[in-house]
Design an enzyme around this catalytic site. Sequence first.
Site, PDB file in Angstrom:
ATOM      1  N   THR A 136       0.825  -1.218   0.000  1.00  0.00           N
ATOM      2  CA  THR A 136       0.000   0.000   0.000  1.00  0.00           C
ATOM      3  C   THR A 136       0.859   1.268   0.000  1.00  0.00           C
ATOM      4  O   THR A 136       0.666   2.160  -0.823  1.00  0.00           O
ATOM      5  CB  THR A 136      -0.907  -0.009   1.260  1.00  0.00           C
ATOM      6  OG1 THR A 136      -1.569  -1.267   1.304  1.00  0.00           O
ATOM      7  CG2 THR A 136      -1.910   1.108   1.226  1.00  0.00           C
ATOM      8  N   VAL A 160       5.630   7.110  12.599  1.00  0.00           N
ATOM      9  CA  VAL A 160       4.733   7.511  13.695  1.00  0.00           C
ATOM     10  C   VAL A 160       3.717   8.517  13.159  1.00  0.00           C
ATOM     11  O   VAL A 160       4.102   9.510  12.529  1.00  0.00           O
ATOM     12  CB  VAL A 160       5.512   8.164  14.858  1.00  0.00           C
ATOM     13  CG1 VAL A 160       4.559   8.534  15.994  1.00  0.00           C
ATOM     14  CG2 VAL A 160       6.618   7.258  15.377  1.00  0.00           C
ATOM     15  N   ILE A 208       1.182  12.653   9.620  1.00  0.00           N
ATOM     16  CA  ILE A 208       1.321  13.817  10.518  1.00  0.00           C
ATOM     17  C   ILE A 208       2.800  14.141  10.694  1.00  0.00           C
ATOM     18  O   ILE A 208       3.585  13.264  11.062  1.00  0.00           O
ATOM     19  CB  ILE A 208       0.709  13.528  11.913  1.00  0.00           C
ATOM     20  CG1 ILE A 208      -0.758  13.094  11.785  1.00  0.00           C
ATOM     21  CG2 ILE A 208       0.829  14.751  12.817  1.00  0.00           C
ATOM     22  CD1 ILE A 208      -1.364  12.608  13.094  1.00  0.00           C
ATOM     23  N   GLY A 260     -10.674  -2.597   5.845  1.00  0.00           N
ATOM     24  CA  GLY A 260      -9.249  -2.654   5.530  1.00  0.00           C
ATOM     25  C   GLY A 260      -8.375  -1.852   6.482  1.00  0.00           C
ATOM     26  O   GLY A 260      -7.189  -1.661   6.248  1.00  0.00           O
ATOM     27  N   GLU A 266      -5.542  -5.148  10.425  1.00  0.00           N
ATOM     28  CA  GLU A 266      -4.921  -6.298   9.753  1.00  0.00           C
ATOM     29  C   GLU A 266      -5.808  -7.527  10.001  1.00  0.00           C
ATOM     30  O   GLU A 266      -6.602  -7.542  10.942  1.00  0.00           O
ATOM     31  CB  GLU A 266      -3.550  -6.594  10.377  1.00  0.00           C
ATOM     32  CG  GLU A 266      -2.631  -5.405  10.500  1.00  0.00           C
ATOM     33  CD  GLU A 266      -2.110  -4.929   9.172  1.00  0.00           C
ATOM     34  OE1 GLU A 266      -1.968  -5.762   8.263  1.00  0.00           O
ATOM     35  OE2 GLU A 266      -1.878  -3.721   9.033  1.00  0.00           O
ATOM     36  N   ASP A 302       1.611  -1.678  18.611  1.00  0.00           N
ATOM     37  CA  ASP A 302       1.914  -0.648  17.606  1.00  0.00           C
ATOM     38  C   ASP A 302       2.058   0.727  18.287  1.00  0.00           C
ATOM     39  O   ASP A 302       3.040   1.447  18.050  1.00  0.00           O
ATOM     40  CB  ASP A 302       0.758  -0.646  16.578  1.00  0.00           C
ATOM     41  CG  ASP A 302       0.933   0.384  15.490  1.00  0.00           C
ATOM     42  OD1 ASP A 302       1.706   0.113  14.557  1.00  0.00           O
ATOM     43  OD2 ASP A 302       0.304   1.457  15.561  1.00  0.00           O
ATOM     44  N   LYS A 319       5.467   3.247  18.761  1.00  0.00           N
ATOM     45  CA  LYS A 319       5.418   4.654  18.332  1.00  0.00           C
ATOM     46  C   LYS A 319       5.751   5.604  19.486  1.00  0.00           C
ATOM     47  O   LYS A 319       6.492   6.567  19.297  1.00  0.00           O
ATOM     48  CB  LYS A 319       4.041   4.959  17.747  1.00  0.00           C
ATOM     49  CG  LYS A 319       3.822   4.279  16.383  1.00  0.00           C
ATOM     50  CD  LYS A 319       2.378   4.386  15.945  1.00  0.00           C
ATOM     51  CE  LYS A 319       2.167   3.795  14.557  1.00  0.00           C
ATOM     52  NZ  LYS A 319       0.749   3.661  14.212  1.00  0.00           N
ATOM     53  N   GLY A 367      -2.892   4.933   6.139  1.00  0.00           N
ATOM     54  CA  GLY A 367      -3.453   5.065   4.784  1.00  0.00           C
ATOM     55  C   GLY A 367      -2.382   5.331   3.753  1.00  0.00           C
ATOM     56  O   GLY A 367      -1.307   5.850   4.061  1.00  0.00           O
TER      57      GLY A 367
END
Length: 415
Positions: A11, A127, A131, A182, A185, A196, A200, A297
């Site tokens: 992606t 991270v 952003i 989507g 996972e 996750d 971060k 995304g």
Amino acid sequence: MMYAAIMGYGTIGTGVAEILEKSRERIARSAGQEICLKYVLDLREFPDSPVADRVIHDFKVIEEDEQVRLVVETMGGLNPAYPFVKACLSAGKHVVTSNKALVAAYGTELLKIAREKGVNFFFEASVGGGIPIIRTLYRCLMGEKIQEISGILNGTTNYILTKMDREGVSFEQALKEAQELGYAEKNPEADVEGHDTCRKIAILTAMATGMEVDYQDINTEGITAITDMDFRYARKMGTSVKLLGTSRIEDGKVCARVVPTMISKDHPLYGVSGVYNGILVKSDQLGDSMYYGSGAGKLPTASAVVADLIEAAQNENRNVPIGWGAERPEMIDSKISECRYFVRIAGAAEEKAEMVRGILGEVQTLVLEDVDEFGILTKKMAEIEFIQRAVKLDSECQKKGEYGILQLIRAELED
Ligand code: HSE
């Protein structure tokens, strides 16, 4: 002209190739030279894609091609991302990655190699997706002493919690929908168990302190135990529950944790909903500043990767001093940190009120209709003290053959 290679055409890799093509001229103006995509490394073929003629399967082609000075790592995971990135840096190539697992596990070593080789290892996209938070910490806030970082750093869990809050659905239902859309996972463990977010907040803390932070030292809890019943109480109180990664930094000591946290409407992160991420930074001169946007995304994350590529091209022949060294800060046990606690207790409030007050001290009681339980909010206290009192409360209930505590959530609410 600088030649680039992308390792991993999933992606984000696809998004990077797309932006490099469609924004070619603007990128060339910013970078001071054109960035030309020479190779795309992947195990698969992509016969119908615009990069079909550049797909390769052998990493050595990139490693040994001296023309390639910029490498994008968007494979994810540690193997083979780690050996490939290490080899690229060692060969004097700049590397840009979106891979938080890689940065959290091997960032110290990879940053060191980059410094020694006079190249750059950038990881803005690792991270907060798109952003700009890593660059903000090392550039915009470079004169500030960072005192606290608190963030909603995982889009999948924030989507799930927002759905549970707004629609009253169960965790399982919200997760199923996140997977169908989507966001999550197929194996959502890294998201919902907080791993996750943990990686971060470790990266952000390392950026803020200039020291290596081992993500394994961070007390981490996920959201799998949060229920629709918790949100019934939260709504009644005008609060919500968010998965927060928080790091408090004082005199070189760090107190960090990842836990579901009850926050009120006044909290700056309350309005961060759905798949969005938000990061609140407290620093000595600026005070509070907040960074908000798409935390995941294709194009948002690829946008951060491209910004790193441009910065690497602008600094083709020098290492930009970012990141951290091998020294570690003292990690303080997060159990000494103080907050309030939202607790759900089995039984009727009137029957247990006296015992609850006797053990937990003054509390605010919350009652819902049609349920054989009640909620309370304690005063602020250290977690270690709260746990002792909670154990006592549970054992008093057990002595009477009754259920005790059904749920507890840390609450960052004013007393
Ligand atoms: N799984 C991550 C999330 C992707 O949901 O935020 C971005 O790091």
